[in-house]
Design an enzyme around this catalytic site. Structure first.
Site, mmCIF file in Angstrom:
data_model
loop_
_atom_site.group_PDB
_atom_site.id
_atom_site.type_symbol
_atom_site.label_atom_id
_atom_site.label_comp_id
_atom_site.label_asym_id
_atom_site.label_seq_id
_atom_site.Cartn_x
_atom_site.Cartn_y
_atom_site.Cartn_z
ATOM 1 C CG ASP A 190 -1.828 1.178 1.308
ATOM 2 O OD1 ASP A 190 -2.746 1.245 0.482
ATOM 3 O OD2 ASP A 190 -1.632 2.043 2.189
ATOM 4 C CD GLU A 225 -2.472 2.728 -3.189
ATOM 5 O OE1 GLU A 225 -3.289 3.643 -3.334
ATOM 6 O OE2 GLU A 225 -1.785 2.603 -2.169
#
Length: 585
Positions: free
Chosen positions: A258, A291
Site C-alpha cells: 500500500d 499501489e
C-alpha cells in the site's frame, strides 16, 4: 502434511530445545527487561548497537512484553499474536503447530489471476471467508486479496491503522484459522494475496517512538504523519522480513504494498525483490504488487509483478458518472482520450503535470505488457473514501456499468472485482474504525471536514449526515447484503460474471503471456476501439461505447462476446461492448 516456519530476526522464536529466544531493537532504551507472565523480569543482553536479546525457559502460549527504560511495558513489535489487542501482552506462537494439508502448492502464474478484494471482518472473519471459497472458485475467481489483517486499535478497522505488522487481528480469528483459510483456498486452486502497509503506523498502540525513535525519519512527513527511516538496516529488514514471514510461514501467494510512493528509500524495493527471489522455493509463484501514486513503471520493468491501475479506474469512473471533483479533476478534461491511453499504454500519467498536485507524475509505460496493470471498477479506496460509500451501480447507468464490466473482465489487463460486485451489490462500503474518546471525535470531524471542498458538501448540514466512522452501525451497514444475490437483478449479475469469466478462461488467459497493444482508435466521445497482439498470433479486438450515442464501425470477425445481445451489424450502440479474437494475418 508439513509445517512451515520462517525464523525472524525480531521477536520471539521457539528453539528446538523448547526454549524461546526474544530479540528487540530498542536504540532509544538503555536497558530492556523481558516480562513473562508468572516469572520474574529478566534483563536482556545488549550488543551496544541497540539490539537486546535473551533466551528464556518458556514455550508456546506464554504471554510476554518488554519493559523499556522509562519503565513502560510494551508489546513485541514483531509479535505473532495479540490475544488482548494491541495494548495487551504478546503471545508466543509455535508456527510448527499448524500442519499444512497442501504443502505442495506452488501458486499460479500471474496471467491467470482474477482477483477478488475483500475485507475479512465484513465477511465474518477467516471462517466466514472459508464458507465463500466454493462459490468464488465456481465463479472463476483465482485469487482473493485480503485488506490488511495485522493488529490495530479496537475491534474493527479497514486495516490501514495497523501498528503490529506481524500479528494478525484477533477479531478475525486465531493465526491458525488464517493458515486454514489459505490452505483451503489453495485446495480450490485459489491464490491468496495480502495487503500490507509499511509507510505509517496507526494512532493507537504504536510504542516504537518510546524505545526506537530511530525507526522514524523526522525530516519526512506525509498525510499519515512522520516518515519511516527505510535507509536504516534494522528498519529495512523489519519490513522485508515481514513480507517473507507472510509468504513463507503463512504461504501467502503475494503481497500488495500500500502507498508505495510514501516509502522514501527507493532502493528498499530492489532489496525486497532480491530477498524474496532468493528465499522462496524453486518453481513457486510469488507476486509482488504495488499501489503507487508515482506510476513508477521502472519497478514494474525491473521485476515487480503488477500495479493497481488507478488511472484506468479514474478515467472509467469519469466516463461512467461525469464526476470531476477531487482527484477525478485529473481525468476530467478528456476522459475518452485518457481511457484510450490506458488501453494502449497502461498509465495515463507518464510524466505530465498532475493538475491535482501541480507536480510531475509517472513515467513512460508503453513498453510494458498489459498484465502489469490491475484494472478495476471498484475497490476499498475509491468506494470507501466517498462520503457515503456508494457503489458504482448507485452512481451510473446500469447498462453503462455492464459494458464497462465486460471490458474489465475481458481486457488483457488483470481484473479485480470488489466483494459483492459479482452480484451487483449496492450495499455502501463506508470508512470505519473503532477508536474512542477525543481521538474518535477528531476522526469523525476530520472525516466530515475532508469533504468540505466538494460542492455537494458545502452545506454543513449535509456534512453532518456523513456516518461516524467509529459507530458500530457504520461497520454493520457496510456488510454486503447477500440477500440481494437471490433477487432477479442479483442472479442476472452473477450469471453475467460467470459467463464473462468463463470466456476469459477460454479465450483470453491462454494467450496472455506477452500481451501488447496493437493500436487504439477513438471512435467518438466515450467510444474506443482497442487491439492487442496476444500469444499464438492471436489478435484481440475490443469496442466499447460508454456514451448514449451510436457509432458506425467495421464489424469484427470471430466475435466472442457482445452487449447488448441483440445488435445491428456495423453499428456500435449506446452503452455497448464488443470483443473478438482472431488469428493475425
Amino acid at each position: 502434511m508439513r509445517a512451515f516456519h520462517f525464523r525472524k530476526t525480531f521477536g520471539a522464536e521457539i528453539l528446538d530445545d523448547g526454549r524461546t529466544v526474544f530479540t528487540l531493537w530498542a536504540p532509544s532504551s538503555e536497558d530492556v527487561f523481558l516480562k513473562i507472565d508468572g516469572m520474574q523480569n529478566q534483563k536482556m543482553h545488549s550488543d551496544g548497537l541497540g539490539h537486546f536479546s535473551i533466551t528464556a525457559s518458556c514455550s508456546a502460549d506464554a504471554r510476554y512484553c518488554f519493559c523499556v527504560s522509562d519503565g513502560q511495558c510494551v508489546p513485541d513489535p514483531a509479535s505473532r499474536s495479540q490475544p488482548d489487542g494491541v495494548l495487551g501482552a504478546s503471545e508466543v506462537i509455535d508456527p510448527k503447530q499448524y500442519q499444512w494439508q497442501h504443502p505442495e502448492w506452488q501458486g499460479r502464474p500471474w496471467h491467470e489471476a482474477v482477483i477478488y478484494e475483500l475485507h475479512a471482518g465484513l465477511l465474518g472473519g477467516y471462517d466466514g471467508i472459508c464458507r465463500q471459497l466454493d462459490e468464488l472458485a465456481a465463479l472463476g475467481i483465482t485469487a482473493i486479496e485480503l485488506m490488511p489483517i495485522n493488529s490495530f486499535g479496537g475491534t474493527r478497522n479497514w486495516g490501514y491503522d495497523g501498528v503490529l505488522p506481524y500479528a494478525t487481528a484477533v477479531s478475525y480469528g486465531h493465526p491458525n484459522k488464517l493458515k486454514h483459510l489459505i490452505d483451503a483456498a489453495h485446495a480450490r486452486n485459489i491464490m491468496v494475496i495480502l495487503d500490507v502497509v509499511y509507510n505509517h503506523f496507526g494512532p493507537v498502540g504504536n510504542f516504537l517512538p518510546i524505545y526506537a525513535d530511530d525507526f522514524f525519519d523526522h525530516d519526512q512527513h506525509s498525510t499519515w504523519g512522520i516518515g519511516i527511516h527505510f535507509n536504516k538496516p534494522d528498519v529495512r529488514d523489519f519490513f522485508i522480513e515481514n513480507v517473507l514471514y507472510w509468504i513463507m510461514e503463512y504461504r501467502f501467494d503475494g503481497v500488495r504494498i500500500d502507498a508505495a510512493s510514501a516509502i522514501s528509500d527507493h532502493t528498499w524495493f530492489g532489496a525486497l525483490q532480491e530477498r524474496v527471489q532468493t528465499t522462496i522455493e524453486p518453481g513457486r509463484h510469488v507476486h509482488l504488487i504495488l499501489e503507487n501514486e508515482n506510476n513508477d513503471a521502472g519497478l514494474l520493468r525491473n521485476g515487480f509483478t503488477a500495479q493497481w491501475n488507478d488511472d484506468g479506474h479514474n478515467a472509467l469512473h469519469v466516463l461512467l458518472t461525469g464526476e470531476h471533483e477531487g482527484y477525478y479533476k485529473m481525468f476530467s478534461k478528456d476522459p475518452t482520450e485518457d481511457m484510450a491511453r490506458v488501453l494502449a499504454e497502461g498509465f495515463v500519467y507518464q510524466g505530465q503535470i498532475n493538475p491535482y498536485s501541480g507536480k510531475n507524475r509517472g513515467m513512460p509505460s508503453d513498453d510494458l505488457p498489459a498484465t502489469k496493470f490491475i484494472l478495476f471498477l471498484q475497490n476499498h479506496d475509491q468506494t470507501g473514501n466517498r462520503a457515503f460509500g456508494e457503489r458504482l451501480l448507485v452512481l451510473a447507468k446500469p447498462e453503462a456499468v455492464k459494458a464497462a464490466y465486460a471490458l474489465l473482465l475481458l481486457s488483457p489487463m488483470i481484473p479485480m472485482i470488489f466483494m459483492g460486485e459479482e452480484w451487483g451489490c449496492i450495499t455502501p462500503f463506508y470508512f470505519f474504525c473503532d477508536f474512542h474518546g477525543e481521538l474518535a471525535e477528531r476522526i469523525k470531524e476530520g472525516r466530515r471536514n475532508e469533504f468540505s471542498q466538494f460542492s455537494t458538501f458545502q452545506d454543513e448540514t449535509i456534512r453532518k449526515q456523513i456516518p461516524d466512522p467509529n459507530a458500530l452501525s457504520t461497520f454493520e451497514a457496510s456488510k454486503p447484503d447477500r440477500s440481494l444475490r437471490d433477487t432477479d437483478s442479483g442472479k442476472a449479475w452473477l450469471a453475467l460474471t460467470h459467463h464473462l469469466l468463463a470466456l476469459r478462461k477460454k479465450w483470453i488467459i491462454p494467450y496472455l503471456h506477452h500481451a501488447q497493444s496493437a493500436g487504439v482508435k477513438i471512435i467518438g466521445i466515450g467510444a474506443i476501439c482497442a487491439r492487442w497482439s496476444l500469444d499464438n498470433k492471436k489478435l484481440l479486438t475490443i469496442f466499447i461505447n460508454l456514451s448514449d450515442k451510436e457509432y458506425e464501425i467495421i464489424e469484427p470477425h470471430s466475435l466472442i462476446y457482445t452487449v447488448p445481445d441483440t445488435r445491428q451489424a456495423g453499428v456500435l450502440p449506446a452503452f455497448s461492448f464488443v470483443a473478438s479474437l482472431e488469428n493475425m494475418p
